[in-house]
Design a protein around this motif. Structure first.
Motif, mmCIF file in Angstrom:
data_model
loop_
_atom_site.group_PDB
_atom_site.id
_atom_site.type_symbol
_atom_site.label_atom_id
_atom_site.label_comp_id
_atom_site.label_asym_id
_atom_site.label_seq_id
_atom_site.Cartn_x
_atom_site.Cartn_y
_atom_site.Cartn_z
ATOM 1 N N GLY A 93 0.793 -1.216 0.000
ATOM 2 C CA GLY A 93 0.000 0.000 0.000
ATOM 3 C C GLY A 93 0.824 1.264 0.000
ATOM 4 N N GLN A 94 2.094 1.153 -0.414
ATOM 5 C CA GLN A 94 2.991 2.308 -0.389
ATOM 6 C C GLN A 94 3.186 2.923 -1.769
ATOM 7 N N PHE A 95 2.568 2.341 -2.791
ATOM 8 C CA PHE A 95 2.838 2.811 -4.147
ATOM 9 C C PHE A 95 1.951 3.989 -4.515
ATOM 10 N N LYS A 96 2.563 4.966 -5.137
ATOM 11 C CA LYS A 96 1.805 6.073 -5.706
ATOM 12 C C LYS A 96 2.542 6.573 -6.944
ATOM 13 N N GLY A 97 1.786 7.071 -7.904
ATOM 14 C CA GLY A 97 2.412 7.556 -9.131
ATOM 15 C C GLY A 97 2.631 6.437 -10.125
ATOM 16 N N GLY A 98 3.834 6.402 -10.723
ATOM 17 C CA GLY A 98 4.131 5.401 -11.737
ATOM 18 C C GLY A 98 5.591 5.013 -11.717
ATOM 19 N N ILE A 99 6.013 4.295 -12.751
ATOM 20 C CA ILE A 99 7.391 3.839 -12.902
ATOM 21 C C ILE A 99 7.998 4.493 -14.136
ATOM 22 N N ALA A 100 9.203 5.006 -13.985
ATOM 23 C CA ALA A 100 9.928 5.595 -15.113
ATOM 24 C C ALA A 100 10.985 4.625 -15.604
ATOM 25 N N GLY A 101 10.917 4.288 -16.885
ATOM 26 C CA GLY A 101 11.947 3.474 -17.524
ATOM 27 C C GLY A 101 12.628 4.310 -18.591
ATOM 28 N N THR A 102 13.232 3.639 -19.557
ATOM 29 C CA THR A 102 13.876 4.350 -20.661
ATOM 30 C C THR A 102 13.409 3.751 -21.983
ATOM 31 N N LEU A 103 13.925 4.317 -23.061
ATOM 32 C CA LEU A 103 13.600 3.810 -24.384
ATOM 33 C C LEU A 103 14.039 2.361 -24.558
ATOM 34 N N MET A 104 15.011 1.918 -23.740
ATOM 35 C CA MET A 104 15.523 0.554 -23.851
ATOM 36 C C MET A 104 14.869 -0.411 -22.867
ATOM 37 N N THR A 105 14.000 0.064 -22.004
ATOM 38 C CA THR A 105 13.313 -0.818 -21.064
ATOM 39 C C THR A 105 12.510 -1.864 -21.829
ATOM 40 N N ASN A 106 12.608 -3.105 -21.400
ATOM 41 C CA ASN A 106 11.929 -4.193 -22.094
ATOM 42 C C ASN A 106 10.415 -3.996 -22.046
ATOM 43 N N LEU A 107 9.777 -4.226 -23.192
ATOM 44 C CA LEU A 107 8.332 -4.078 -23.288
ATOM 45 C C LEU A 107 7.612 -4.994 -22.302
ATOM 46 N N GLY A 108 8.244 -6.108 -21.959
ATOM 47 C CA GLY A 108 7.646 -7.023 -21.001
ATOM 48 C C GLY A 108 7.387 -6.367 -19.659
ATOM 49 N N LEU A 109 8.278 -5.473 -19.226
ATOM 50 C CA LEU A 109 8.072 -4.763 -17.966
ATOM 51 C C LEU A 109 6.869 -3.838 -18.078
ATOM 52 N N GLU A 110 6.783 -3.109 -19.176
ATOM 53 C CA GLU A 110 5.649 -2.206 -19.372
ATOM 54 C C GLU A 110 4.325 -2.966 -19.315
ATOM 55 N N LEU A 111 4.269 -4.135 -19.980
ATOM 56 C CA LEU A 111 3.042 -4.925 -19.999
ATOM 57 C C LEU A 111 2.714 -5.498 -18.618
ATOM 58 N N ALA A 112 3.753 -5.919 -17.877
ATOM 59 C CA ALA A 112 3.535 -6.465 -16.537
ATOM 60 C C ALA A 112 3.033 -5.387 -15.584
ATOM 61 N N LEU A 113 3.579 -4.185 -15.692
ATOM 62 C CA LEU A 113 3.116 -3.079 -14.855
ATOM 63 C C LEU A 113 1.687 -2.686 -15.207
ATOM 64 N N GLU A 114 1.368 -2.782 -16.494
ATOM 65 C CA GLU A 114 0.005 -2.480 -16.933
ATOM 66 C C GLU A 114 -0.992 -3.418 -16.273
ATOM 67 N N ARG A 115 -0.591 -4.688 -16.132
ATOM 68 C CA ARG A 115 -1.487 -5.652 -15.470
ATOM 69 C C ARG A 115 -1.681 -5.331 -13.999
ATOM 70 N N LEU A 116 -0.728 -4.602 -13.413
ATOM 71 C CA LEU A 116 -0.848 -4.163 -12.018
ATOM 72 C C LEU A 116 -1.483 -2.782 -11.914
ATOM 73 N N ASN A 117 -1.917 -2.255 -13.060
ATOM 74 C CA ASN A 117 -2.499 -0.910 -13.125
ATOM 75 C C ASN A 117 -1.525 0.167 -12.648
ATOM 76 N N ILE A 118 -0.239 -0.037 -12.986
ATOM 77 C CA ILE A 118 0.796 0.928 -12.638
ATOM 78 C C ILE A 118 1.204 1.684 -13.890
ATOM 79 N N PRO A 119 1.063 3.007 -13.900
ATOM 80 C CA PRO A 119 1.483 3.801 -15.070
ATOM 81 C C PRO A 119 2.978 3.650 -15.336
ATOM 82 N N PHE A 120 3.352 3.779 -16.604
ATOM 83 C CA PHE A 120 4.755 3.630 -16.993
ATOM 84 C C PHE A 120 5.114 4.694 -18.016
#
Length: 283
Positions: A109-136
């Motif tokens: 219950g400590q999460f707020k906001g989103g996660i910042a990656g880079t242009l090289m961040t693997n798309l798999g991370l973006e999709l996994a965060l999306e399933r957790l409803n975490i902005p990227f």
């Protein structure tokens, strides 16, 4: 690391890359109760990062297996990057470690906001965060740009797959020891291994090719290159990504393609790289 938590009963290999953390890292984990096997902790002024550390984690992998450790931690020479390994020596890069941290913060219950990656961040991370409803969000490559995005958006966590991880709720910049402690906190509280805790994150095959070009060549003005990129993006659909990025230090264009099918990714990357090479020679 929580005051009411410890690392007793955990055997950890810590590779300091003969660098800045050689006299610090092992003591940190030992003070928390871990049994520590330190390697890469004998700097001579010339051997920093040589065949060890986060840039060459095979040394840490071998030590984990040799000493039957529960986890391995490889830092780089200046201590701002971390790569980890499970008990079987499987490596976990910055994308996977960042996922573990984000997942744990959300569960607590400590999460707020989103996660910042880079242009090289693997798309798999973006999709996994999306399933957790975490902005990227994607910043330019470089931890400084990750930090800039975090500050601009008011977010707290971000990083690169190379192992630069920023946790603004714990520190103000990238620090490999602190980042590793955040992952270990998640593992201790959940009772899970790295493999189990990050099981939902499936990294997609990613191919990176470097294409030499003439100085001054502008790939964006070559219609055949733009067409090759559009064709590849069409074939990949929503489950892939294409990125062309000029090197900041060499006359190179870096061609990155990722998607679900490794053979397809390889084929498309080679096709685009050939198109870039041909266009550059003709320019």
């Amino acid at each position: 690391f929580p005051n009411d938590l410890n690392l007793r009963g955990v055997r950890i290999v810590v590779d300091c890359a003969h660098g800045a953390t050689y006299h610090i890292a092992g003591h940190v984990f030992h003070e928390l109760g871990a049994e520590v096997v330190s390697i890469g902790n004998q700097p001579d002024g010339m051997n920093i990062n040589y065949e060890c550390g986060a840039t060459k984690p095979s040394a840490m992998q071998a030590a984990v297996k040799q000493h039957r450790a529960d986890v391995g931690i490889a830092l780089d020479g200046d201590g701002d990057r971390v790569i980890m390994a499970d008990a079987d020596g499987t490596l976990y890069d910055g994308d996977q470690l960042l996922y573990a941290i984000a997942k744990h913060r959300q569960q607590c219950g400590q999460f707020k906001g989103g996660i910042a990656g880079t242009l090289m961040t693997n798309l798999g991370l973006e999709l996994a965060l999306e399933r957790l409803n975490i902005p990227f969000g994607r910043a330019k490559v470089g931890d400084r740009y990750v930090l800039e995005m975090l500050l601009a958006k008011g977010w707290q966590w971000g990083g690169e797959n190379s192992g630069h991880i920023v946790c603004l709720d714990k520190h103000t910049t990238g620090d490999g020891i602190i980042s590793a402690l955040q992952v270990l906190t998640a593992l201790r509280l959940s009772g899970a291994t790295l493999r189990d805790y990050t099981a939902e994150l499936i990294l997609l095959p990613q191919v990176l090719l470097n294409v030499k070009i003439k100085n001054g060549f502008d790939y964006k003005k070559a219609p055949e290159i733009q067409q090759a990129v559009k064709q590849a993006e069409s074939e990949l659909g929503a489950n892939g990504r294409v990125l062309l990025r000029p090197s900041g230090t060499e006359p190179l264009i870096r061609v990155m393609v990722e998607g679900k099918l490794e053979d397809q990714v390889q084929t498309l990357a080679k096709r685009i790289a050939y198109t870039v090479e041909t266009a550059a020679k003709a320019a």
